[in-house]
Design an enzyme around this catalytic site. Sequence first.
Site, short mmCIF file in Angstrom:
data_model
loop_
_atom_site.label_atom_id
_atom_site.label_comp_id
_atom_site.label_asym_id
_atom_site.label_seq_id
_atom_site.Cartn_x
_atom_site.Cartn_y
_atom_site.Cartn_z
N GLY A 1 -25.01 2.78 1.91
CA GLY A 1 -24.40 2.76 1.27
C GLY A 1 -25.08 3.00 -0.81
N VAL B 1 -19.96 0.26 -5.79
CA VAL B 1 -20.85 -1.10 -5.01
C VAL B 1 -22.41 -1.21 -4.89
CG1 VAL B 1 -20.18 -3.67 -4.02
CG2 VAL B 1 -18.23 -1.34 -4.72
N GLY C 1 -23.51 3.38 -3.04
CA GLY C 1 -22.32 3.80 -4.00
C GLY C 1 -21.69 2.79 -4.94
N LYS D 1 0.83 -0.78 0.15
CA LYS D 1 -0.24 -0.45 0.18
C LYS D 1 0.97 0.79 -0.06
CE LYS D 1 -4.67 0.68 -0.21
NZ LYS D 1 -5.50 -0.21 -0.36
P1 NAI Z 1 -18.27 4.49 -2.00
O1 NAI Z 1 -17.67 5.77 -2.18
O2 NAI Z 1 -18.92 4.43 -4.14
O3 NAI Z 1 -19.89 4.64 -2.53
C1 NAI Z 1 -20.08 4.52 -0.37
C2 NAI Z 1 -21.52 5.33 -0.62
O4 NAI Z 1 -22.37 5.64 1.24
C3 NAI Z 1 -21.56 6.82 -1.20
O5 NAI Z 1 -22.67 6.87 -2.00
C4 NAI Z 1 -21.94 7.47 0.04
O6 NAI Z 1 -23.11 8.74 -0.02
C5 NAI Z 1 -22.79 6.04 1.59
N1 NAI Z 1 -22.80 6.99 3.05
C6 NAI Z 1 -21.27 7.23 3.50
N2 NAI Z 1 -21.58 7.65 5.22
C7 NAI Z 1 -22.67 6.77 4.92
C8 NAI Z 1 -24.00 6.15 6.14
N3 NAI Z 1 -23.76 6.61 7.30
N4 NAI Z 1 -24.74 5.44 5.96
C9 NAI Z 1 -25.46 5.39 4.64
N5 NAI Z 1 -24.31 5.64 3.45
C10 NAI Z 1 -23.75 6.38 3.38
O7 NAI Z 1 -18.07 3.40 -2.77
P2 NAI Z 1 -17.70 2.83 -3.22
O8 NAI Z 1 -16.71 2.42 -3.95
O9 NAI Z 1 -19.43 2.01 -3.08
O10 NAI Z 1 -16.77 1.45 -1.98
C11 NAI Z 1 -17.57 1.30 -0.98
C12 NAI Z 1 -16.91 0.18 0.21
O11 NAI Z 1 -16.81 -0.72 -0.10
C13 NAI Z 1 -16.65 1.06 0.47
O12 NAI Z 1 -15.76 1.15 2.27
C14 NAI Z 1 -14.64 0.83 -0.28
O13 NAI Z 1 -13.74 1.06 0.84
C15 NAI Z 1 -15.36 -0.53 0.03
N6 NAI Z 1 -14.34 -1.83 -1.26
C16 NAI Z 1 -14.50 -0.74 -2.72
C17 NAI Z 1 -14.16 -1.40 -3.91
C18 NAI Z 1 -13.79 -0.58 -5.05
O14 NAI Z 1 -13.85 -1.58 -5.87
N7 NAI Z 1 -14.89 0.15 -4.96
C19 NAI Z 1 -13.40 -2.12 -3.61
C20 NAI Z 1 -12.92 -2.84 -2.22
C21 NAI Z 1 -13.61 -2.96 -0.77
#
Ligand code: NAI
Length: 369
Positions: free
Chosen positions: A185, A189, A187, A81
């Site tokens: 969430g 994923v 987002g 990392k």
């Molecule tokens: P993202 O940033 O696109 O989505 C996160 C979502 O969670 C956002 O829509 C945000 O508004 C929402 N959010 C924030 N605080 C919240 C709360 N208190 N309650 C409900 N929703 C809330 O991130 P992404 O890429 O979708 O990743 C999600 C998780 O998965 C993260 O923890 C990331 O580290 C993990 N992850 C993602 C990978 C990827 O390929 N994108 C790979 C491995 C892990």
Amino acid sequence: MFKRMQSMQMKALHCFQTVSPESHEYRAIIALHNTRLGPALGGCRCLHYDHEQSAFDDAMRLAQGMSYKAALANMAQGGGKAVILLPKGIALEDINREHLFTWFGRCVESLNGQYITAMDVGTQVNDMDIIARQTRHVASASNIGDPAQSTAQGVMAGIRAALDFNLGLCHSENVIDGKTFAIQGLGHVGWRVAKELLRQGGQVIAADPDEEKCWQGQALGMTIVDVQSILIQPCDVLVPCALGGVVHADNVMQLACKIVAGSANNQLAHDGIAEQLAQRGILYAPDYIINAGGLIFAAMQYAAGDDKVLLDSQIKEKIEGIYDTLNEIFQLAQIQDSNINAVANALALQRLQSGKPSRQNKGAVYDAA
Ligand code: NAI
């Protein structure tokens, strides 16, 4: 520092510094945890850190996590990392990203392929493209694409494995149909997982502070609840896809689910929570196993270079291997009457020490260059 490195079995810490044309001082740490299975792959965080020590801790903890993730995903890949420490008092918009990531690209190149970088908190695809002009050891430039779809595919495989295991089934058809899922969430994923669950006949309850995403979810048939209550919704599967540390001592007794299985990194506030979940009869899919789809995608795309014709199906098959890996861990934990996290960590360590990825499950079809 050396004691801490030793206790975490950290292979090396590389430190770099430079001064930009605007006289901003930048520092970067590249932590290589383990490269016995292959070159270390892991994202690059670019953040303000209050203390240098927090940056070292972050880099080492995350690098170790990547080693475990790669080992249990049966990848010929190590764990590493990078963190870039932004100078105090400099706003994000004042950073000369062209300069910063050109320099960081050279830092990566200086390690001769021992470390492959990728996107993480505070870095974007554009930054990866700048790095790619200095080194080929970068796995999420725009020519490779967004790993979120692959992460979501892995989460779906993991959810099916957990539901099947709870029902005493294996690779059953339509196990999603009629079940209820609470998604924290929507987002990159979470949104994809939610849509797929709906498509396969699941009931989806979701929460996100972003109102636009909630409206869009509601239009597709999701039930939207507020962010404070999503974790305690009665459901079959709680799917954390937002933040780390969401299951903690204050809410673990209130969870009203049978399974916790989502993409968020470090979902449990600490390891002891895994024991409490087990005592409550809640099945937990360790986050670094279920969310490995993005890593698998990035590593295989990187290893393939421009020869990508046959890869899509191979990547998908490899990600489906998350089902078998989780099934194996659930069974081992049951046989050993031990908590799932402890069993997963022990297996990861065993693979790291042996220096060989497992050849047993059908996901093990890949060797990185
Ligand atoms: P993202 O940033 O696109 O989505 C996160 C979502 O969670 C956002 O829509 C945000 O508004 C929402 N959010 C924030 N605080 C919240 C709360 N208190 N309650 C409900 N929703 C809330 O991130 P992404 O890429 O979708 O990743 C999600 C998780 O998965 C993260 O923890 C990331 O580290 C993990 N992850 C993602 C990978 C990827 O390929 N994108 C790979 C491995 C892990």
